[in-house]
Scaffold this active site. Structure first.
Site, mmCIF file in Angstrom:
data_model
loop_
_atom_site.group_PDB
_atom_site.id
_atom_site.type_symbol
_atom_site.label_atom_id
_atom_site.label_comp_id
_atom_site.label_asym_id
_atom_site.label_seq_id
_atom_site.Cartn_x
_atom_site.Cartn_y
_atom_site.Cartn_z
ATOM 1 N N HIS A 69 -27.217 1.037 26.957
ATOM 2 C CA HIS A 69 -27.374 0.064 25.873
ATOM 3 C C HIS A 69 -27.482 -1.398 26.272
ATOM 4 O O HIS A 69 -27.726 -2.223 25.397
ATOM 5 C CB HIS A 69 -26.223 0.221 24.878
ATOM 6 C CG HIS A 69 -26.144 1.580 24.275
ATOM 7 N ND1 HIS A 69 -27.189 2.131 23.557
ATOM 8 C CD2 HIS A 69 -25.174 2.517 24.311
ATOM 9 C CE1 HIS A 69 -26.848 3.350 23.168
ATOM 10 N NE2 HIS A 69 -25.635 3.614 23.615
ATOM 11 N N HIS A 113 -19.044 2.579 23.459
ATOM 12 C CA HIS A 113 -19.926 3.310 22.539
ATOM 13 C C HIS A 113 -20.595 2.323 21.589
ATOM 14 O O HIS A 113 -19.933 1.420 21.075
ATOM 15 C CB HIS A 113 -19.070 4.334 21.773
ATOM 16 C CG HIS A 113 -19.760 4.976 20.626
ATOM 17 N ND1 HIS A 113 -20.845 5.811 20.786
ATOM 18 C CD2 HIS A 113 -19.534 4.915 19.296
ATOM 19 C CE1 HIS A 113 -21.247 6.225 19.593
ATOM 20 N NE2 HIS A 113 -20.467 5.689 18.676
#
Ligand SMILES: *[C@@H]1O[C@H](CO)[C@@H](O)[C@H](O)[C@H]1NC(C)=O
Ligand SMILES: *[C@@H]1O[C@H](CO)[C@@H](O)[C@H](O)[C@H]1NC(C)=O
Ligand SMILES: *[C@@H]1O[C@H](CO)[C@@H](O)[C@H](O)[C@H]1NC(C)=O
Ligand SMILES: *[C@@H]1O[C@H](CO)[C@@H](O)[C@H](O)[C@H]1NC(C)=O
Length: 154
Positions: free
Chosen positions: A42, A149
Site C-alpha cells: 500500500h 492494514h
C-alpha cells in the site's frame, strides 16, 4: 477471498504453511511482518504504473490480486496517523485511525490476465483513508504503533 485474508492475516497463512499443502501462496518470505506487508502492498511515495507496481505485490503471492490501493505517502507519514484517536475498524476492532487530510492514491484494478501476466487499469484518487495499527514486531521500526492494514478509502 483468499487474497483478502492474506491482506489481513499474512501470518495466519504462514502458520498454515507449516502443515498445509504446498501452495504458492505460502511463498511469502517467512520474516515478513504485517507492517512490512502493508508497506509492500500500500505505500508508494512516488507513483508507479499499476502494471509495474502490482507485479511486485503479486510476486509474493503468485496470484493477480484483483484490487489494490497504493497511498502516495511515506511510511513515516502514515505511521504518524497511528497516533491519532482510534476509531472502529470494519472488522469491529478498535484500532483504526483516519488520515487527517486526503492524499493522492492510485487504485489498481485487474482487467485481464493470469499470473504472472496481470494487467491493471489505473485510477488516480484524492481521498481520506483509514488504517489499522498495532504494536511493532521486533523487526519493525521501533514506533509505538505501526500500520498493518488498509481498512477503508473514504
Ligand atoms: C479503490 O479501491 C478500494 C479497495 O482497494 C475500494 O474500497 C474503493 O472503493 C476503490 N475506490 C474507487 C473510487 O474505485
Ligand atoms: C509527508 O507529510 C508532509 C507533511 O504533510 C508532506 O509535506 C510530505 O510530502 C509527505 N511525504 C510524502 C512522501 O508524501
Ligand atoms: C496530487 O495529484 C495531483 C494530480 O495528479 C497533483 O497535481 C498534485 O500535485 C498531487 N499532490 C501531491 C501532494 O502530491
Ligand atoms: C505472458 O505473456 C507473454 C507475452 O504476451 C506470453 O509470451 C507468455 O506466454 C504469457 N505467460 C503466461 C503464463 O500466460
Amino acid at each position: 477471498m483468499v487474497l483478502d485474508l492474506l491482506g489481513c492475516f499474512p501470518h495466519l497463512l504462514l502458520l498454515l504453511g507449516v502443515w498445509g499443502p504446498v501452495n504458492p501462496l505460502f511463498a511469502l518470505p517467512n520474516i515478513i511482518t504485517r507492517a512490512q506487508w502493508f508497506k509492500i502492498q500500500h505505500l508508494q511515495p512516488s507513483p508507479l504504473p499499476c502494471n509495474r507496481a502490482m507485479s511486485i505485490v503479486n510476486k509474493y503471492t503468485q496470484h493477480c490480486k484483483p484490487e489494490n490501493t497504493f497511498l502516495h505517502d511515506s511510511f513515516e507519514n502514515v505511521t504518524a496517523i497511528c497516533d491519532l484517536p482510534r476509531i472502529i475498524c470494519k472488522n469491529g476492532r478498535y484500532n483504526c485511525h483516519k488520515s487527517p487530510r486526503p492524499i493522492n492514491m492510485t487504485n489498481c484494478s485487474l482487467t485481464t490476465g493470469n499470473y504472472p501476466n496481470c494487467s491493471y487499469s489505473n485510477a488516480a484518487l484524492y481521498k481520506f483513508f483509514v488504517v489499522a495499527c498495532d504494536p511493532p514486531q521486533p523487526t519493525d521500526p521501533p514506533y509505538h504503533l505501526v500500520p498493518v492494514h488498509l481498512d477503508k478509502i473514504v
